[in-house]
Design a protein around this motif. Structure first.
Motif, short mmCIF file in Angstrom:
data_model
loop_
_atom_site.label_atom_id
_atom_site.label_comp_id
_atom_site.label_asym_id
_atom_site.label_seq_id
_atom_site.Cartn_x
_atom_site.Cartn_y
_atom_site.Cartn_z
N PRO A 93 0.80 -1.23 0.00
CA PRO A 93 0.00 0.00 0.00
C PRO A 93 0.84 1.28 0.00
O PRO A 93 2.03 1.28 0.36
CB PRO A 93 -0.82 -0.13 1.29
N GLU A 94 0.19 2.39 -0.42
CA GLU A 94 0.88 3.67 -0.60
C GLU A 94 1.18 4.33 0.75
O GLU A 94 0.58 5.34 1.14
CB GLU A 94 0.03 4.61 -1.46
N ASP A 95 2.13 3.74 1.45
CA ASP A 95 2.59 4.22 2.74
C ASP A 95 4.12 4.23 2.67
O ASP A 95 4.74 3.17 2.58
CB ASP A 95 2.09 3.30 3.86
N ALA A 96 4.71 5.43 2.70
CA ALA A 96 6.15 5.54 2.49
C ALA A 96 6.94 4.75 3.52
O ALA A 96 7.93 4.07 3.18
CB ALA A 96 6.57 7.01 2.51
N ALA A 97 6.53 4.81 4.78
CA ALA A 97 7.26 4.09 5.83
C ALA A 97 7.22 2.58 5.59
O ALA A 97 8.24 1.89 5.77
CB ALA A 97 6.67 4.42 7.20
N LEU A 98 6.06 2.07 5.18
CA LEU A 98 5.95 0.64 4.89
C LEU A 98 6.82 0.26 3.70
O LEU A 98 7.51 -0.78 3.72
CB LEU A 98 4.49 0.29 4.62
N LYS A 99 6.82 1.08 2.67
CA LYS A 99 7.63 0.78 1.49
C LYS A 99 9.12 0.76 1.84
O LYS A 99 9.86 -0.13 1.40
CB LYS A 99 7.34 1.81 0.38
N ILE A 100 9.57 1.72 2.63
CA ILE A 100 10.97 1.75 3.06
C ILE A 100 11.29 0.50 3.87
O ILE A 100 12.35 -0.13 3.69
CB ILE A 100 11.26 3.03 3.87
N GLN A 101 10.38 0.11 4.75
CA GLN A 101 10.62 -1.05 5.61
C GLN A 101 10.81 -2.33 4.79
O GLN A 101 11.79 -3.07 5.00
CB GLN A 101 9.42 -1.24 6.56
N VAL A 102 9.92 -2.58 3.82
CA VAL A 102 10.02 -3.84 3.08
C VAL A 102 11.19 -3.80 2.10
O VAL A 102 11.86 -4.83 1.88
CB VAL A 102 8.70 -4.18 2.37
N LEU A 103 11.46 -2.64 1.51
CA LEU A 103 12.59 -2.55 0.58
C LEU A 103 13.92 -2.68 1.33
O LEU A 103 14.86 -3.31 0.82
CB LEU A 103 12.54 -1.23 -0.18
N ALA A 104 14.02 -2.10 2.51
CA ALA A 104 15.25 -2.23 3.29
C ALA A 104 15.48 -3.68 3.70
O ALA A 104 16.63 -4.16 3.68
CB ALA A 104 15.19 -1.32 4.53
N ALA B 55 12.95 9.79 -4.19
CA ALA B 55 14.08 10.28 -3.39
C ALA B 55 13.84 10.03 -1.91
O ALA B 55 14.76 9.64 -1.17
CB ALA B 55 14.29 11.76 -3.64
N GLY B 56 12.60 10.23 -1.46
CA GLY B 56 12.28 10.02 -0.05
C GLY B 56 12.43 8.56 0.35
O GLY B 56 12.96 8.25 1.42
N ILE B 57 11.95 7.66 -0.50
CA ILE B 57 12.08 6.23 -0.20
C ILE B 57 13.55 5.82 -0.23
O ILE B 57 14.02 5.03 0.60
CB ILE B 57 11.26 5.40 -1.19
N ALA B 58 14.31 6.38 -1.17
CA ALA B 58 15.73 6.03 -1.32
C ALA B 58 16.53 6.37 -0.07
O ALA B 58 17.58 5.75 0.19
CB ALA B 58 16.32 6.74 -2.53
N GLU B 59 16.08 7.33 0.72
CA GLU B 59 16.80 7.72 1.93
C GLU B 59 16.90 6.57 2.92
O GLU B 59 17.80 6.56 3.77
CB GLU B 59 16.13 8.92 2.58
N GLY B 60 15.99 5.60 2.83
CA GLY B 60 16.02 4.46 3.74
C GLY B 60 16.82 3.29 3.22
O GLY B 60 16.83 2.22 3.85
N LEU B 61 17.51 3.45 2.08
CA LEU B 61 18.23 2.35 1.46
C LEU B 61 19.74 2.61 1.48
O LEU B 61 20.19 3.75 1.45
CB LEU B 61 17.77 2.16 0.02
N ARG B 62 20.52 1.52 1.49
CA ARG B 62 21.98 1.64 1.49
C ARG B 62 22.54 1.87 0.10
O ARG B 62 23.64 2.41 -0.04
CB ARG B 62 22.59 0.36 2.09
N ARG B 63 21.81 1.44 -0.92
CA ARG B 63 22.31 1.57 -2.29
C ARG B 63 21.28 2.32 -3.14
O ARG B 63 20.64 1.74 -4.04
CB ARG B 63 22.59 0.19 -2.87
N PRO B 64 21.11 3.60 -2.91
CA PRO B 64 20.09 4.36 -3.66
C PRO B 64 20.35 4.41 -5.15
O PRO B 64 19.43 4.62 -5.93
CB PRO B 64 20.16 5.76 -3.03
N GLU B 65 21.61 4.20 -5.57
CA GLU B 65 21.92 4.19 -7.01
C GLU B 65 21.30 2.97 -7.70
O GLU B 65 21.16 2.95 -8.92
CB GLU B 65 23.43 4.22 -7.23
N ARG B 66 20.90 1.96 -6.92
CA ARG B 66 20.28 0.76 -7.47
C ARG B 66 18.76 0.80 -7.31
O ARG B 66 18.09 -0.23 -7.42
CB ARG B 66 20.80 -0.48 -6.75
N PHE B 67 18.21 1.97 -7.11
CA PHE B 67 16.76 2.10 -6.82
C PHE B 67 16.11 3.08 -7.79
O PHE B 67 16.69 4.10 -8.15
CB PHE B 67 16.58 2.57 -5.38
#
Length: 293
Positions: free
Chosen positions: A100-111, A133-145
């Motif tokens: 679902p369209e929830d940024a925190a949830l998306k960051i959690q599952v992608l991380a 960009a906001g979701i990418a902040e929760g990832l270690r490899r934003p260049e792969r996102f």
């Protein structure tokens, strides 16, 4: 880090899809039909079974229309159910979240997926409006996102919106374009911006149609017919809203209202219908009445 091979239109060998709702199941179906092994992550056991059933039914429909190059059962054999994004195989090439369209949830599952898979993997969000960009902040490899925005129903929709974030690498974007071509779909490449291109335009048209319905300008069928026949839209804005889900459209409109101003303010009729549980096709009632499918 392993280079991404984007030299020819081909799908990844292994794809992870997080979330098995209508969108996630559709994404899983098209990648499996194109030859990928697809690991579909769905935590709830009943929802996982329902997801597999959606894919199986979609494959049967595709087979009946002559759209598969092999049997539906053979394609379904490439679908693997897992109970968590953390259970995705380390050799997964592409992970797409369709939660679902929830940024925190998306960051959690992608991380969680990023920790499970290797550095070679590309991560993607199917978000229709949230900031890449906001979701990418929760990832270690934003260049792969990046964003890979598919459209409902995924198996028959020809478009994929590729959303390039400020940190997205050129090889990641090139691979995404190649993979979309491998699905025999067409991409539009857009810069990360609220609502991207499709949601921003589609939601604005849908909201105005709802306001016109509120004002009694015409009934829902007539408003849709005007756009279908007058502007050659394959589906009118109100039926499209029913298909997307009124709750989903309301959430996107609220996000765009915050980001872009009053022209995206949700009409009272949309809020009222969502409050009554009239969410469109998935509940059987929205701006139109739908039979169970």
């Amino acid at each position: 880090m392993t280079d991404i091979d984007a030299t020819s239109p081909a799908v990844p060998k292994t794809v992870g899809v997080i979330g098995g709702g209508r969108m996630g199941a559709g994404i899983a179906q098209v990648f499996a039909a194109a030859g990928a092994v697809v690991c579909l992550a769905e935590r709830d056991p009943a929802a996982a079974v329902a997801s597999r059933d959606r894919v199986a039914m979609g494959l049967l429909r595709a087979a009946e229309k002559g759209k598969l190059t092999e049997s539906a059962d053979a394609v379904l054999d490439r679908l693997v159910l897992v109970d968590d994004a953390a259970a995705l195989p380390v050799d997964t090439d592409l992970v797409i979240e369709a939660v679902p369209e929830d940024a925190a949830l998306k960051i959690q599952v992608l991380a969680a997926a990023e920790r499970a898979v290797g550095d070679q993997a590309v991560l993607a969000s199917n978000t229709s409006s949230l900031s890449i960009a906001g979701i990418a902040e929760g990832l270690r490899r934003p260049e792969r996102f990046l964003g890979l925005h598919f459209f409902n129903p995924v198996p028959v929709s020809r478009l994929v919106e590729i959303v390039i974030g400020p940190a997205t690498g050129d090889d990641t974007a090139s691979a995404a374009r190649s993979w979309v071509a491998g699905l025999e779909k067409t991409e539009v490449v857009v810069r990360d911006s609220p609502g991207f291109a499709t949601s921003r335009l589609g939601v604005l048209l849908g909201l105005e149609a709802i306001r016109m319905l509120e004002e009694g300008v015409a009934d829902a069928a007539s408003l849709d017919r005007a756009m279908e026949l007058g502007y050659r839209h394959p589906m009118g804005p109100l039926r499209s809203t029913d298909l997307v889900g009124l709750d989903v459209r309301l959430a996107i409109a609220e996000h765009l209202h915050r980001e872009l101003g009053e022209r995206f303010a949700p009409p009272a009729l949309l809020r009222d219908k969502v409050a009554r549980g009239e969410l469109g096709r998935k509940t059987g009632q929205g701006f139109f009445t739908w039979e169970a499918s």
